[in-house]
Design an enzyme around this catalytic site. Structure first.
Site, short mmCIF file in Angstrom:
data_model
loop_
_atom_site.label_atom_id
_atom_site.label_comp_id
_atom_site.label_asym_id
_atom_site.label_seq_id
_atom_site.Cartn_x
_atom_site.Cartn_y
_atom_site.Cartn_z
CG ASP A 287 -11.53 6.88 -7.86
OD1 ASP A 287 -11.92 5.77 -7.45
OD2 ASP A 287 -10.68 7.00 -8.78
CD GLU B 12 -4.19 6.21 -9.52
OE1 GLU B 12 -4.79 6.70 -8.55
OE2 GLU B 12 -4.69 5.35 -10.26
NE ARG C 38 -2.56 -4.10 -6.95
CZ ARG C 38 -3.40 -3.31 -6.29
NH1 ARG C 38 -3.03 -2.11 -5.89
NH2 ARG C 38 -4.63 -3.72 -6.03
CG HIS D 15 -2.37 3.26 -8.20
ND1 HIS D 15 -2.50 4.04 -7.06
CD2 HIS D 15 -3.63 2.85 -8.49
CE1 HIS D 15 -3.75 4.08 -6.69
NE2 HIS D 15 -4.47 3.38 -7.54
NE ARG E 253 -3.78 0.49 0.34
CZ ARG E 253 -4.68 0.35 -0.63
NH1 ARG E 253 -4.63 1.12 -1.68
NH2 ARG E 253 -5.60 -0.59 -0.53
#
Ligand code: TA6
Length: 281
Positions: free
Chosen positions: A195, A254, A79, A150, A57
């Protein structure tokens, strides 16, 4: 190669200026980038897990072949797989370069039946980090993919941060209408969950981290889209690997091919890059 959290291996890249970068083989995941003044520029959660099969994270999660939710694990396979370190050295421009690769393996083929080779090169200089991301189709069939970075940027205080360079760009708000809208603001400030996907976004935006007296220039090439994300209060509370108050100290900007997938013919390679330039005032 060094041993990191839970014994996971990572590469510790050092530039003569004092700049540094730490990249775990797990996900080729950069978790720390410090400029020549030793200032940490990436945010990694204090609650992050470091274990096989789970994403770290924070830092710079690598997105491939799927962005967001879908038939694969969220944000894809890159990832959560173990990459190979391909070596490091100093390039002609004096940047220290570290390369990582991931190819298809039985577990990826089970989930995504395509042969591929990913290469990720980090080029570290005093105040700049360039990341070159190439996707190769090593199989007999054409495939389509999303790819991206990201990136979680460290902030002094989200309420004193802003993103500029997107005025006039189209965006889709995944917290709001989910319909195409036009960005009217020269400086995007943050006071709620955010977002937003900006398809075909400008290739340069700037993150102003007023609390740290820092501007970060974010440049992309071969990457069509840009996403801005902050989970804010409620979503932070729902995230087990993220502190309830950590939203105040980070913003994801991102870069990648995250909206319309890229089509890649057998034998073809698609290269893209993001260059992050830190301008501490
Ligand atoms: O890039 C924005 C986003 O898709 C958000 O919707 C949020 O879910 C974020 O990615 C983090 O995703 P993750 O799977 O890393 O928790």
């Amino acid at each position: 190669m060094k041993s990191g959290v839970n014994g996971l291996p990572f590469v510790d890249v050092r530039h003569p200026s004092g700049a540094s970068l730490q990249v775990y083989l797990h996900g080729a995941h950069a978790v720390s980038w410090k400029n020549s003044a030793g200032r940490e520029l990436l945010f990694t959660s204090a609650e992050s897990v470091f274990k096989p099969g789970f994403p770290i994270r924070g830092g710079i999660p690598v997105i491939f072949p799927q962005f967001g939710d879908g038939p694969l694990p969220k944000h894809g396979l890159a990832r959560i797989n173990e990459w190979t370190f391909c070596g490091s050295g100093t390039n002609a421009a004096g940047a220290v370069e570290a390369g990582f690769a991931l190819t298809d393996n039985p577990s990826t083929l089970e989930l995504w039946p395509h042969c591929f080779r990913l290469e990720l090169y980090f080029r570290l200089a005093a105040m700049e980090l360039a990341i070159v991301f190439s996707v190769g189709n090593t199989g007999p069939d054409e495939f389509t993919f999303h790819n991206g970075l990201h990136t979680y940027f460290a902030l002094a205080d989200i309420s004193r941060a802003g993103v500029s360079g997107l005025q006039g760009a189209e965006f889709i708000d995944f917290v709001g209408t989910r319909k195409p809208e036009r960005e009217t603001r020269g400086l995007i400030a943050f006071d709620r969950e955010t977002d937003r996907v900006y398809p075909m976004a400008p290739d340069k935006v700037e993150l102003n981290d007023e609390g740290n007296g820092r501007r970060m220039e974010i440049n992309k090439s071969g990457m069509n889209d840009l996403v801005i994300w902050n989970p804010w209060i409620e979503k932070s509370r729902r995230m087990e690997d993220f502190g309830n108050e950590e939203y105040k100290k980070m913003l994801c900007v991102e870069t990648g091919n995250l909206r319309s997938p890229v089509r890649l013919a057998p034998g073809a390679v698609r290269e893209s890059a993001t260059i992050l330039r830190c301008m501490d005032s």
